[in-house]
Design a protein around this motif. Structure first.
Motif, PDB file in Angstrom:
ATOM      1  N   LEU A  79      45.257  43.202  32.561  1.00 21.76           N
ATOM      2  CA  LEU A  79      45.895  42.133  33.331  1.00 21.76           C
ATOM      3  C   LEU A  79      47.405  42.352  33.395  1.00 21.76           C
ATOM      4  O   LEU A  79      48.024  42.194  34.454  1.00 21.76           O
ATOM      5  CB  LEU A  79      45.584  40.775  32.701  1.00 21.76           C
ATOM      6  CG  LEU A  79      46.227  39.551  33.378  1.00 21.76           C
ATOM      7  CD1 LEU A  79      45.821  39.463  34.844  1.00 21.76           C
ATOM      8  CD2 LEU A  79      45.869  38.274  32.637  1.00 21.76           C
ATOM      9  N   ALA A  80      47.996  42.726  32.257  1.00 26.75           N
ATOM     10  CA  ALA A  80      49.437  42.997  32.238  1.00 26.75           C
ATOM     11  C   ALA A  80      49.781  44.123  33.203  1.00 26.75           C
ATOM     12  O   ALA A  80      50.752  44.039  33.966  1.00 26.75           O
ATOM     13  CB  ALA A  80      49.881  43.348  30.821  1.00 26.75           C
ATOM     14  N   GLU A  81      48.973  45.180  33.205  1.00 29.02           N
ATOM     15  CA  GLU A  81      49.218  46.304  34.113  1.00 29.02           C
ATOM     16  C   GLU A  81      49.095  45.861  35.562  1.00 29.02           C
ATOM     17  O   GLU A  81      49.908  46.242  36.426  1.00 29.02           O
ATOM     18  CB  GLU A  81      48.213  47.423  33.812  1.00 29.02           C
ATOM     19  CG  GLU A  81      48.310  48.621  34.748  1.00 29.02           C
ATOM     20  CD  GLU A  81      49.654  49.311  34.703  1.00 29.02           C
ATOM     21  OE1 GLU A  81      50.034  49.927  35.726  1.00 29.02           O
ATOM     22  OE2 GLU A  81      50.338  49.243  33.660  1.00 29.02           O
ATOM     23  N   ALA A  82      48.085  45.041  35.876  1.00 29.63           N
ATOM     24  CA  ALA A  82      47.895  44.571  37.249  1.00 29.63           C
ATOM     25  C   ALA A  82      49.066  43.723  37.725  1.00 29.63           C
ATOM     26  O   ALA A  82      49.403  43.723  38.910  1.00 29.63           O
ATOM     27  CB  ALA A  82      46.598  43.770  37.349  1.00 29.63           C
ATOM     28  N   LEU A  83      49.694  43.010  36.788  1.00 29.82           N
ATOM     29  CA  LEU A  83      50.816  42.136  37.136  1.00 29.82           C
ATOM     30  C   LEU A  83      52.168  42.835  36.986  1.00 29.82           C
ATOM     31  O   LEU A  83      53.207  42.247  37.276  1.00 29.82           O
ATOM     32  CB  LEU A  83      50.795  40.888  36.256  1.00 29.82           C
ATOM     33  CG  LEU A  83      49.574  39.975  36.424  1.00 29.82           C
ATOM     34  CD1 LEU A  83      49.576  38.897  35.361  1.00 29.82           C
ATOM     35  CD2 LEU A  83      49.558  39.356  37.813  1.00 29.82           C
ATOM     36  N   GLY A  84      52.166  44.069  36.505  1.00 30.39           N
ATOM     37  CA  GLY A  84      53.414  44.802  36.337  1.00 30.39           C
ATOM     38  C   GLY A  84      54.194  44.408  35.106  1.00 30.39           C
ATOM     39  O   GLY A  84      55.413  44.580  35.057  1.00 30.39           O
ATOM     40  N   ALA A  98      39.764  39.318  40.153  1.00 29.06           N
ATOM     41  CA  ALA A  98      40.220  38.548  41.312  1.00 29.06           C
ATOM     42  C   ALA A  98      41.399  39.232  42.002  1.00 29.06           C
ATOM     43  O   ALA A  98      41.477  39.265  43.239  1.00 29.06           O
ATOM     44  CB  ALA A  98      40.603  37.141  40.873  1.00 29.06           C
ATOM     45  N   ILE A  99      42.314  39.785  41.211  1.00 27.76           N
ATOM     46  CA  ILE A  99      43.475  40.479  41.791  1.00 27.76           C
ATOM     47  C   ILE A  99      43.015  41.696  42.587  1.00 27.76           C
ATOM     48  O   ILE A  99      43.498  41.959  43.690  1.00 27.76           O
ATOM     49  CB  ILE A  99      44.463  40.876  40.672  1.00 27.76           C
ATOM     50  CG1 ILE A  99      45.127  39.632  40.083  1.00 27.76           C
ATOM     51  CG2 ILE A  99      45.523  41.851  41.204  1.00 27.76           C
ATOM     52  CD1 ILE A  99      45.915  39.887  38.820  1.00 27.76           C
TER      53      ILE A  99
END
Length: 624
Positions: free
Chosen positions: A8-13, A47-48
């Motif tokens: 999740l952190a990676e997906a959000l940068g 979802a992202i």
């Protein structure tokens, strides 16, 4: 940090490595992702990914003017045999169009989204696109179309012909508020800047580097820091030369007030002070500018006459952003006068914190005349700065004014208040720990989540730069490394607990290069931190000059470079705004300041810096 949270952190940068779990959760919440348990993280990652694949196009496409236009199109595999149509509407209004068949193209990435196989295909549009901002639409024939913004950017940012040819230019670096003269009102003003430009041009200078001129709040401790502006789009009105305002010359009441012996004594006291008395200067200037404004309303707005039309045109061009800024100034003053402890709009009554409420609209109408006054003083500041820029061009300076752009706006300022939907809650920008600042630094600047910045077409980044580029021959961007990653500090946490949040560097630099080309304005990147090699390479490839402050670099690298060791595509300076002056460095005043404020990790660290400073003095003499 579980695998799901890491994904999740990676997906959000977000760089969550080694982070305090609670601080990590706070940053995710500021990004609009409050669920951080294992199941919630897995669901959000899915979802992202699904959201990304539901739209055939990325929200913003970056094309290079030296390359054929192409896109990566994502679509359900069952539509691969359909004929797809595309149309590109240029900013000139011209429309270009074509078709493609996905089944005939090479297939790139594949994903199963909500149980349906999807593919990504590269599509060459077969055209060369002019630089600018355009709109692209794609769709299977006869179906709903999907749109994306397109920015076609130049290979490199603008450089003045003199720098393109390899010449070197020089000039002074100043903060306008710090200038002294026998005629100003206790603070440097735009007339001082114009005189200084003329003086240095006569000595052969080709540039005048000017510290941030952004709008400041009229009250509160942040008002003294030009790097924590209330707005990046508007100007610091305390820098107006009141006696140079045309309406002052026409207003007998204003001239009489200034000629009053008591007022002249007041101005003499303001000039004699060692430091700028911001409240005293503000009270003196605004009391006279209000007379000038009333004179302008009575003489030029009925009709309106030529100057009145110019003011109305300025207000129309400033639009809702100018009105909201002026309204903030009115409310900020009123709230502080009512309760001096209200130094932030977050301490205002609930109704005033919501600029879009009905009650708020009624209040705005009730203070309309006060709002118009603040629009008027912004107009006068803009006219006087334009006059400075025009004078630099008349003098034939190769660059003229080089205006510095701050990194962001104050969390307590007009911009953060008027665009609450844009800025992240309960988080501020800062600087991570380093040898120079072992505890890190909370800058108190507002942060914009990358997704919201992208949804806004990246305009929040560009608005302040456009305002500066319209007048300047060069713009120096503070904290240029934040275009690649920002350091976010959650509210209530020490600066060392912050996390890095990634931003789309290539896209942001491309847009800056485009604005640079359009305005004929060079771009200089400044940062207090050592930039990663890939960031420096991206800046260099885009024609962004680097900023190299001699003394700050000496402090971080324990060396004084020889002039030939600096890159040619650079702005060199003895110091930057946050390092010691040359005199302060030589005498060690900055080390004394750090000692007084517990700025060293230990006594041994301080002693090592004292020894290193003695060595630096010797190295500086050798380099010179």
């Amino acid at each position: 940090m579980t695998d799901a949270l890491n994904r999740l952190a990676e997906a959000l940068g977000v760089d969550g490595s080694g982070a305090d779990p609670a601080a990590f959760a706070a940053v995710l919440s500021a990004l609009g992702e409050p669920a951080v348990d294992e199941a919630g993280a897995r669901a959000r990652v899915a979802a992202i990914e699904t959201e990304r694949w539901r739209n055939p196009l990325a929200p913003i496409l970056l094309w290079r003017a030296d390359a054929p236009a192409a896109i990566q199109c994502r679509l359900p595999e069952r539509f691969a045999g359909n004929l797809w149509e595309w149309s590109l509407k240029l900013e000139t209004g011209e429309v270009r169009s074509g078709t493609f068949m996905p089944a005939e193209l090479a297939t790139g990435a594949r994903r199963t989204v909500a149980g349906e196989p999807c593919i990504e295909v590269p599509v060459a549009l077969g055209l060369s696109c002019p630089t600018g901002y355009h709109r692209l639409r794609v769709a299977p024939r006869g179906a709903e179309a999907f749109e994306s913004r397109v920015a076609c950017v130049p290979v490199r940012a603008h450089l003045p012909p003199s720098l393109e040819s390899g010449a070197r230019v020089w000039g002074p670096a100043v903060h306008v508020h710090a200038l002294r003269s026998e005629r100003n009102w206790g603070i440097g003003d735009f007339t001082d800047l114009k005189v200084l430009t003329e003086q240095w041009a006569a000595e052969g200078a080709q540039v005048v580097v000017v510290g941030p001129l952004h709008a400041q709040r009229s009250i509160g401790p942040a008002a003294a820091d030009p790097y924590r502006p209330s707005s990046l789009r508007f100007l610091n009105t305390l820098l107006i030369d009141v006696e140079a305002v045309p309406d002052f010359a026409e207003c007998e009441a204003a001239r009489a007030r200034v000629s009053n012996p008591e007022f002249r004594v007041r101005l003499d006291r303001l000039r004699e002070l060692e430091a700028v008395d911001l409240p005293g200067v503000a009270a003196a200037k605004y009391s006279i500018l209000e007379f000038a404004w009333q004179s302008c309303r009575e003489r030029h707005l009925p009709g309106p006459r030529e100057r009145g039309r110019a003011f109305l045109d300025y207000c129309e061009h400033g639009g809702d952003a100018l009105r909201r800024y002026a309204l903030f100034e009115v409310l900020d003053r009123r709230q502080h006068a009512e309760d001096p402890r209200r130094i932030s709009w977050r301490e205002w009554p609930d109704a005033l914190r919501e600029p879009d409420s009905g009650e708020f609209a009624r209040l705005a109408e009730a203070v309309r005349e006060e709002v118009e006054f603040h629009e008027y003083v912004q107009w006068q500041a803009a006219l006087q700065l334009e006059s400075c820029a025009r004078r630099a061009r008349e003098l034939g300076m190769a660059i003229g004014l080089c205006l510095e752009a701050a990194q962001s706006v104050s969390t307590d300022g007009a911009e953060a208040w008027s665009r609450r939907e844009l800025y992240a809650d309960r988080v501020s920008l800062g600087i991570p720990p380093s040898e120079r600042e072992p505890g890190g630094t909370n800058l108190g600047l507002a942060a914009i989540p990358p997704g919201r910045l992208e949804a806004a077409g990246l305009s929040p980044l560009l608005e302040g730069l456009r305002a500066a580029m319209r007048l300047a021959g060069a713009v120096r961007i503070e904290a240029i490394g934040s275009l690649a990653a920002q350091y976010w500090i959650p509210e209530g946490y020490a600066a060392r607990a912050g996390l890095r949040v990634r931003f789309p560097l290539a896209t942001l630099i491309g847009l800056i290069a485009l604005e640079s080309e359009r305005h004929g304005c060079a771009v200089i990147g400044q940062d207090r931190q050592t930039l990663p090699p890939d960031v420096e390479a991206t800046l260099e490839a885009a024609g962004v000059l680097v900023f190299r402050p001699l003394l700050a670099e000496a402090a971080s690298e324990a060396q004084i470079r020889h002039p030939d060791e600096y890159p040619r595509a650079a702005m060199l300076s003895t110091a930057d705004a946050r390092s010691a002056t040359l005199a302060g460095f030589w005498r060690g005043w900055d080390l004394l300041e750090r000692t007084d404020h517990d700025g060293f990790a230990s006594p041994d660290a301080r002693d090592a810096q004292v020894v290193a400073r003695a060595q630096d003095r010797a190295r500086l003499l050798l380099a010179l």
